[in-house]
Design a protein around this motif. Sequence first.
Motif, mmCIF file in Angstrom:
data_model
loop_
_atom_site.group_PDB
_atom_site.id
_atom_site.type_symbol
_atom_site.label_atom_id
_atom_site.label_comp_id
_atom_site.label_asym_id
_atom_site.label_seq_id
_atom_site.Cartn_x
_atom_site.Cartn_y
_atom_site.Cartn_z
ATOM 1 N N ASN A 30 1.286 -3.008 8.212
ATOM 2 C CA ASN A 30 1.327 -2.865 6.856
ATOM 3 C C ASN A 30 0.819 -1.577 6.133
ATOM 4 O O ASN A 30 0.289 -0.797 6.775
ATOM 5 C CB ASN A 30 0.503 -4.179 5.983
ATOM 6 N N SER A 31 1.018 -1.461 4.851
ATOM 7 C CA SER A 31 0.518 -0.271 4.099
ATOM 8 C C SER A 31 0.516 -0.843 2.558
ATOM 9 O O SER A 31 0.771 -1.928 2.043
ATOM 10 C CB SER A 31 1.592 0.878 4.367
ATOM 11 N N THR A 32 0.282 0.076 1.881
ATOM 12 C CA THR A 32 0.030 0.106 0.289
ATOM 13 C C THR A 32 0.868 1.217 -0.227
ATOM 14 O O THR A 32 0.680 2.376 -0.181
ATOM 15 C CB THR A 32 -1.363 -0.008 -0.043
ATOM 16 N N LEU A 33 1.865 0.984 -1.180
ATOM 17 C CA LEU A 33 2.539 2.035 -1.782
ATOM 18 C C LEU A 33 2.441 1.905 -3.494
ATOM 19 O O LEU A 33 2.192 0.783 -3.792
ATOM 20 C CB LEU A 33 3.927 1.892 -1.357
ATOM 21 N N THR A 34 2.727 2.841 -3.975
ATOM 22 C CA THR A 34 2.783 2.799 -5.610
ATOM 23 C C THR A 34 4.025 3.579 -6.210
ATOM 24 O O THR A 34 4.790 4.132 -5.547
ATOM 25 C CB THR A 34 1.631 3.625 -6.299
#
Length: 228
Positions: A30-34
Amino acid sequence: MKKLLSIILIGLNLAGMAQSHRISVDGGINSTLTWDGNPPFGEWSPYDAKLGYSINLSYSYIFENNIILSFRNSLAFYNFHSNDFWASIDEEGEPVYVETKVELSYYQASLGGGYLFEIGERYSLGVHLGASMLYNYKQVSYIIGQSEPENETKWPWHKRNRYYGVFLSLNNNYQLYSARKHSMYITGVIRATQVFNYGWSDSGLNRLLPEFTLGVAVAFNTSNGSRF
């Protein structure tokens, strides 16, 4: 007593309407994007998102018309990194920057519903919306090169530790075994979740959480095959 009987009758009616009950176990990255290009923790944060991982146990309830209800339990681990974290001031009054990383983990319980679009025999596209509660939230930061944590934060559960979201998932299901009343599959899922107020209910952090997972799933009480 009447309320309990009503709940049981409703559950039996729903079970009769459902095409399949699905239980799956999977895990992946997983990861976190904006969308705005800001760091995951907000505009003034020095951290960039790196790959993390999650382990998931899910139950899905699929109707004949492809409406789906789901409950998901996840152990989620997210990683973040900074090359220029401000650590201190040196003897000459100049800032000292160090390389750091943050490891974030929590247990997540999610409940939602949506619709499943079939794309051939093996593929489907899911559209869901729902809510997630976060438990045992833990955030640990390290200075690269040091074994001991620089800082550790634990948040006890509170009703603010929740978020709402919408997600799209592209599902690939390869059938391993099929019988009259149940089937077993290997699954591969690409999921993108748009989260509103990520982390706690008034954070203002609207984030995109992409995931790729592999796992196994069992479908029960299927009619005319299994669609999920």
